[in-house]
Design a protein around this motif. Structure first.
Motif, PDB file in Angstrom:
ATOM      1  N   ALA A  92       0.854  -1.195   0.000  1.00  0.00           N
ATOM      2  CA  ALA A  92       0.000   0.000   0.000  1.00  0.00           C
ATOM      3  C   ALA A  92       0.882   1.235   0.000  1.00  0.00           C
ATOM      4  O   ALA A  92       1.606   1.488   0.966  1.00  0.00           O
ATOM      5  N   TRP A  93       0.822   2.001  -1.085  1.00  0.00           N
ATOM      6  CA  TRP A  93       1.644   3.199  -1.241  1.00  0.00           C
ATOM      7  C   TRP A  93       0.810   4.438  -0.981  1.00  0.00           C
ATOM      8  O   TRP A  93      -0.258   4.629  -1.564  1.00  0.00           O
ATOM      9  N   GLY A  94       1.315   5.319  -0.119  1.00  0.00           N
ATOM     10  CA  GLY A  94       0.671   6.588   0.163  1.00  0.00           C
ATOM     11  C   GLY A  94       1.641   7.505   0.887  1.00  0.00           C
ATOM     12  O   GLY A  94       2.638   7.039   1.463  1.00  0.00           O
ATOM     13  N   ASP A  95       1.360   8.777   0.896  1.00  0.00           N
ATOM     14  CA  ASP A  95       2.199   9.736   1.630  1.00  0.00           C
ATOM     15  C   ASP A  95       1.692   9.777   3.059  1.00  0.00           C
ATOM     16  O   ASP A  95       0.889  10.635   3.432  1.00  0.00           O
ATOM     17  N   TYR A  96       2.178   8.844   3.876  1.00  0.00           N
ATOM     18  CA  TYR A  96       1.621   8.661   5.216  1.00  0.00           C
ATOM     19  C   TYR A  96       1.996   9.779   6.181  1.00  0.00           C
ATOM     20  O   TYR A  96       1.329   9.950   7.205  1.00  0.00           O
ATOM     21  N   ASP A 103       5.351   6.971   0.545  1.00  0.00           N
ATOM     22  CA  ASP A 103       5.877   5.947   1.437  1.00  0.00           C
ATOM     23  C   ASP A 103       5.167   4.631   1.124  1.00  0.00           C
ATOM     24  O   ASP A 103       4.256   4.582   0.290  1.00  0.00           O
ATOM     25  N   VAL A 104       5.557   3.551   1.811  1.00  0.00           N
ATOM     26  CA  VAL A 104       4.935   2.266   1.494  1.00  0.00           C
ATOM     27  C   VAL A 104       4.810   1.390   2.737  1.00  0.00           C
ATOM     28  O   VAL A 104       5.714   1.336   3.566  1.00  0.00           O
ATOM     29  N   VAL A 105       3.649   0.740   2.842  1.00  0.00           N
ATOM     30  CA  VAL A 105       3.438  -0.353   3.785  1.00  0.00           C
ATOM     31  C   VAL A 105       3.493  -1.644   2.982  1.00  0.00           C
ATOM     32  O   VAL A 105       2.668  -1.866   2.090  1.00  0.00           O
ATOM     33  N   VAL A 106       4.501  -2.470   3.254  1.00  0.00           N
ATOM     34  CA  VAL A 106       4.620  -3.774   2.608  1.00  0.00           C
ATOM     35  C   VAL A 106       3.980  -4.786   3.545  1.00  0.00           C
ATOM     36  O   VAL A 106       4.519  -5.092   4.609  1.00  0.00           O
ATOM     37  N   GLY A 107       2.805  -5.274   3.157  1.00  0.00           N
ATOM     38  CA  GLY A 107       2.038  -6.143   4.044  1.00  0.00           C
ATOM     39  C   GLY A 107       2.390  -7.598   3.855  1.00  0.00           C
ATOM     40  O   GLY A 107       2.439  -8.107   2.736  1.00  0.00           O
ATOM     41  N   THR A 148       9.230 -15.287   6.316  1.00  0.00           N
ATOM     42  CA  THR A 148      10.487 -14.621   5.964  1.00  0.00           C
ATOM     43  C   THR A 148      10.519 -13.165   6.414  1.00  0.00           C
ATOM     44  O   THR A 148      11.342 -12.386   5.931  1.00  0.00           O
ATOM     45  N   GLY A 149       9.642 -12.794   7.338  1.00  0.00           N
ATOM     46  CA  GLY A 149       9.655 -11.421   7.816  1.00  0.00           C
ATOM     47  C   GLY A 149       8.275 -10.934   8.170  1.00  0.00           C
ATOM     48  O   GLY A 149       7.266 -11.597   7.930  1.00  0.00           O
ATOM     49  N   HIS A 150       8.234  -9.739   8.753  1.00  0.00           N
ATOM     50  CA  HIS A 150       7.000  -9.138   9.249  1.00  0.00           C
ATOM     51  C   HIS A 150       6.585  -8.010   8.318  1.00  0.00           C
ATOM     52  O   HIS A 150       7.261  -7.698   7.339  1.00  0.00           O
ATOM     53  N   HIS A 151       5.425  -7.386   8.630  1.00  0.00           N
ATOM     54  CA  HIS A 151       5.014  -6.188   7.916  1.00  0.00           C
ATOM     55  C   HIS A 151       6.121  -5.140   7.976  1.00  0.00           C
ATOM     56  O   HIS A 151       6.850  -5.040   8.966  1.00  0.00           O
ATOM     57  N   LYS A 152       6.234  -4.335   6.929  1.00  0.00           N
ATOM     58  CA  LYS A 152       7.230  -3.278   6.883  1.00  0.00           C
ATOM     59  C   LYS A 152       6.559  -1.934   6.573  1.00  0.00           C
ATOM     60  O   LYS A 152       5.723  -1.845   5.666  1.00  0.00           O
ATOM     61  N   VAL A 153       6.933  -0.911   7.338  1.00  0.00           N
ATOM     62  CA  VAL A 153       6.542   0.464   7.043  1.00  0.00           C
ATOM     63  C   VAL A 153       7.807   1.199   6.645  1.00  0.00           C
ATOM     64  O   VAL A 153       8.742   1.321   7.448  1.00  0.00           O
ATOM     65  N   MET A 154       7.862   1.676   5.412  1.00  0.00           N
ATOM     66  CA  MET A 154       9.078   2.263   4.858  1.00  0.00           C
ATOM     67  C   MET A 154       8.831   3.731   4.503  1.00  0.00           C
ATOM     68  O   MET A 154       7.966   4.047   3.687  1.00  0.00           O
ATOM     69  N   ARG A 155       9.595   4.616   5.129  1.00  0.00           N
ATOM     70  CA  ARG A 155       9.480   6.059   4.890  1.00  0.00           C
ATOM     71  C   ARG A 155      10.371   6.484   3.733  1.00  0.00           C
ATOM     72  O   ARG A 155      11.550   6.151   3.673  1.00  0.00           O
ATOM     73  N   ASN A 156       9.780   7.226   2.809  1.00  0.00           N
ATOM     74  CA  ASN A 156      10.524   7.782   1.684  1.00  0.00           C
ATOM     75  C   ASN A 156      11.378   8.943   2.183  1.00  0.00           C
ATOM     76  O   ASN A 156      10.862   9.907   2.759  1.00  0.00           O
TER      77      ASN A 156
END
Length: 650
Positions: free
Chosen positions: A357-361, A368-372, A378-386
């Motif tokens: 989910a891509w949005g300017d959070y 930015d992006v939430v990789v669900g 192999t890993g957990h949810h990721k919240v990635m700031r641009n």
């Protein structure tokens, strides 16, 4: 009763269910008969296992088949008696591995029927009932039945209202939204649909006739259904090439003003259908996601680097640490080519995911992006700031997503409460409500996942899921919606960047066709503005590079923005707030300004007023080496001022 019941055999009818309690249960082969029951508009399939659960106190429970090894299941929960059952909940695929998860608040001494059917698989599996603390819902929905099975939400007839459609056999069934929030059925017929949209469905005006065309992603190929102007007929275009389709998108990949088709391939390199403008498409494979064994699932096109062309992110679902398992980001070079920048951007993650989910959070002017996660193997949810410089920083810790252990195949962004902050739907019937500063609160929302759009035209985003429509009850917050109509760009304006400005700052949206995993959501740009009562301007950067500016639009309305009707005339103004050097410039332009601590954005326009560079000012230097020789206008934008200067590029 609490405990574990292994091998407890459920009965195959409502009249004789097996007793259930908090614990874990093994479900045998599903061999019951269909009895005509339905929940959320979905009929119980032939073959079912019935359990009866009667809590002795009011309690919250989570019912889940998300137990390894997972199996494709469907879950129904009823109350009442067998002659008059009431639907309490339905789920299909909210858990990983197509498993089902429902969280409900149950009343003491009421019997609830937990029913698993054999629609997908009659084989044995396990499920659990666990006591759960019920979190109050922050966003309320009411529900109503739909006459069709929602696969896409888009403005199908061009009247500015979001409609709902499905493709069933050779027929395209559409629920056309009317002014009073009701729907009128309409039917269109395709001459052929070789590949039904079993995995994804996407719409866009591919033949530039003002009507939506349809891209069906099937398990063995792609069918492109093209409207025939002035009729209810559609003509299919397809190729004999095998494509195990996943997420598809309509996007202008070669910047010729025509929408093309991109389709993720599950077991081979991805494919492209390049639009020839005459109802045919050139098929090509590779170049975007070239790992030979595929694993390409949720594709989404976004402008992550603010240069007014759309880049590609691919959510990968393979598991492990192979090359095919890491997510990919492909930067659009602006000339029809793309560069894989996954590693240097920081997004080459191995988390197993079906969508992002891509949005300017944080509303700082970049995506930015939430990789669900679809599985935590192999890993957990990721919240990635641009960071605004082509890289991303992991800000998951403390975001709320680090404490969220639900999984899903669908993650989609939308501002559901119109507070000016982008939320995320997906993950076990929750909406992650954005509190700002990358902090989210999980709010229960029994809407599953589906098509997002304003399906009653009240300015709040609703969800169409299966045979159900969930209407957002809304609040007192204000909004604006923007419909883009391209002239030099594609007619839908897909790929445009829309920015609005209020006293709270700026918000951005990218016009996309196809996000999440399976469903198609509205490509009308929707902005909540909270308690703000005025918007100073709307700024649109079109795929052609044309910039439009609409001043002081009315709030709580839908604006139709036509490319070029409000084009920006970029003139130099005299200012001492910043200087640029060297001038002429060859490679690096230095911007010297009075207050370097104030957040700023730089836009550079060519002599024709086309936006060439658009980025947050992270340092005082801008690389302009890629620009052709000529005169350009540099615009510096802060919250308090817009200032421009001319520069000559050698």
């Amino acid at each position: 009763m609490f405990g574990i019941a292994v091998g407890a055999f459920a009965q195959s009818s409502c009249d004789s269910p097996a007793p259930a309690s908090v614990g874990t249960f093994s479900v045998p082969t599903l061999e019951g008969d269909f009895e005509g029951y339905a929940c959320n508009g979905v009929n119980l399939a032939n073959g079912a296992a019935w359990y009866a659960f009667t809590p002795t106190t009011d309690m919250g429970v989570t019912i889940s088949s998300n137990i390894e090894p997972t199996q494709d299941t469907r879950l129904f929960v009823f109350s009442g008696d067998c002659n008059n059952l009431q639907c309490e909940g339905y789920d299909d695929d909210s858990g990983s591995g197509y498993s089902s998860v429902i969280t409900l608040e149950l009343e003491a001494n009421v019997t609830y029927y937990i029913v698993w059917d054999a629609f997908w698989n009659p084989g044995a599996f396990s499920f659990s009932i666990t006591e759960t603390v019920i979190i109050p819902s922050l966003i309320d929905f009411s529900s109503q039945n739909l006459s069709i099975f929602a696969a896409a939400g888009s403005d199908f007839n061009g009247d500015g209202r979001d409609d709902i459609l499905e493709v069933s056999g050779n027929q395209i069934n559409v629920a056309l939204q009317q002014e009073n929030g009701t729907f009128t059925p309409a039917a269109y017929v395709a001459n052929s649909v070789v590949h039904a949209p079993s995995w994804s469905l996407t719409t866009g005006d591919l033949n530039d006739d003002g009507q939506q065309d349809i891209v069906c992603g099937g398990g063995s190929g792609v069918s492109i259904l093209l409207s025939q102007t002035g009729s209810n007929q559609y003509i299919e275009f397809t190729v004999p090439d095998y494509v195990f389709s996943q997420r598809g998108n309509c996007i202008d990949m070669d910047a010729d003003g025509l929408l093309d088709v991109f389709m993720c391939h599950d077991v081979a390199p991805n494919v492209r259908f390049i639009n020839n403008g005459n109802g045919t498409f050139d098929f090509s494979q590779g170049g975007l996601g070239d790992t030979p064994d595929g694993g390409n699932y949720g594709s989404v096109w976004i402008d992550y680097d603010n240069d007014c062309d759309m880049d590609l992110f691919i959510a990968k679902c393979r598991g492990g640490l192979s090359e095919a398992s890491r997510n990919q980001l492909h930067r659009n070079n602006g000339d029809g080519t793309f560069t894989d920048v996954s590693i240097e951007s920081g997004l080459a993650d191995y988390v197993q995911t079906w969508s992002s989910a891509w949005g300017d959070y944080d509303n700082d002017g970049d995506m930015d992006v939430v990789v669900g996660a679809s599985s935590f193997s192999t890993g957990h949810h990721k919240v990635m700031r641009n960071n605004g410089d082509g890289t991303f920083t992991d800000v998951t810790e403390g975001s709320g997503w680090d404490l969220f252990f639900g999984t899903s195949i669908e993650y989609q962004p939308a501002d559901f409460n119109n507070d000016g902050l982008v939320d995320v739907i997906g993950g076990g019937n929750y909406i992650a409500v954005n509190n700002g500063n990358f902090n989210f609160t999980l709010s229960p929302a029994e809407v599953g996942s589906g098509c997002i759009g304003d399906f009653n035209d009240d300015g709040f985003m609703d969800v169409a899921s299966g045979n159900m429509l969930f209407i957002n009850e809304g609040n007192n917050n204000n909004f604006i919606k923007v419909i883009t109509q391209g002239t030099e760009s594609n007619s839908d304006g897909i790929g445009a960047r829309v920015t609005i400005f209020t006293e709270d700052g700026a918000q951005i949206r990218d016009i996309r066709s196809g996000e999440g995993f399976r469903h198609m959501s509205s490509n009308t740009a929707h902005f909540g503005i909270g308690e703000q009562t005025a918007i100073s301007k709307i700024e649109i950067c079109w795929p052609s590079g044309i910039m439009d500016e609409i001043l002081n639009p009315a709030i709580n309305t839908t604006i139709v923005a036509v490319e070029g009707e409000n084009s920006v005339a970029v003139e130099e103004n005299q200012t001492n707030t910043f200087n640029i050097y060297p001038n002429p410039v060859e490679e690096v332009l230095t911007i010297n300004r009075e207050n370097n601590s104030t957040p700023a954005r730089v836009e550079i326009f060519d002599i024709n007023g086309r936006l060439i560079i658009n980025q947050s000012l992270q340092s005082n230097q801008i690389n302009v080496s890629q620009l052709s020789s000529g005169i350009y206008t540099v615009k510096l934008i802060t919250n308090s001022e817009v200032a421009t200067k001319k520069v000559y590029k050698k």
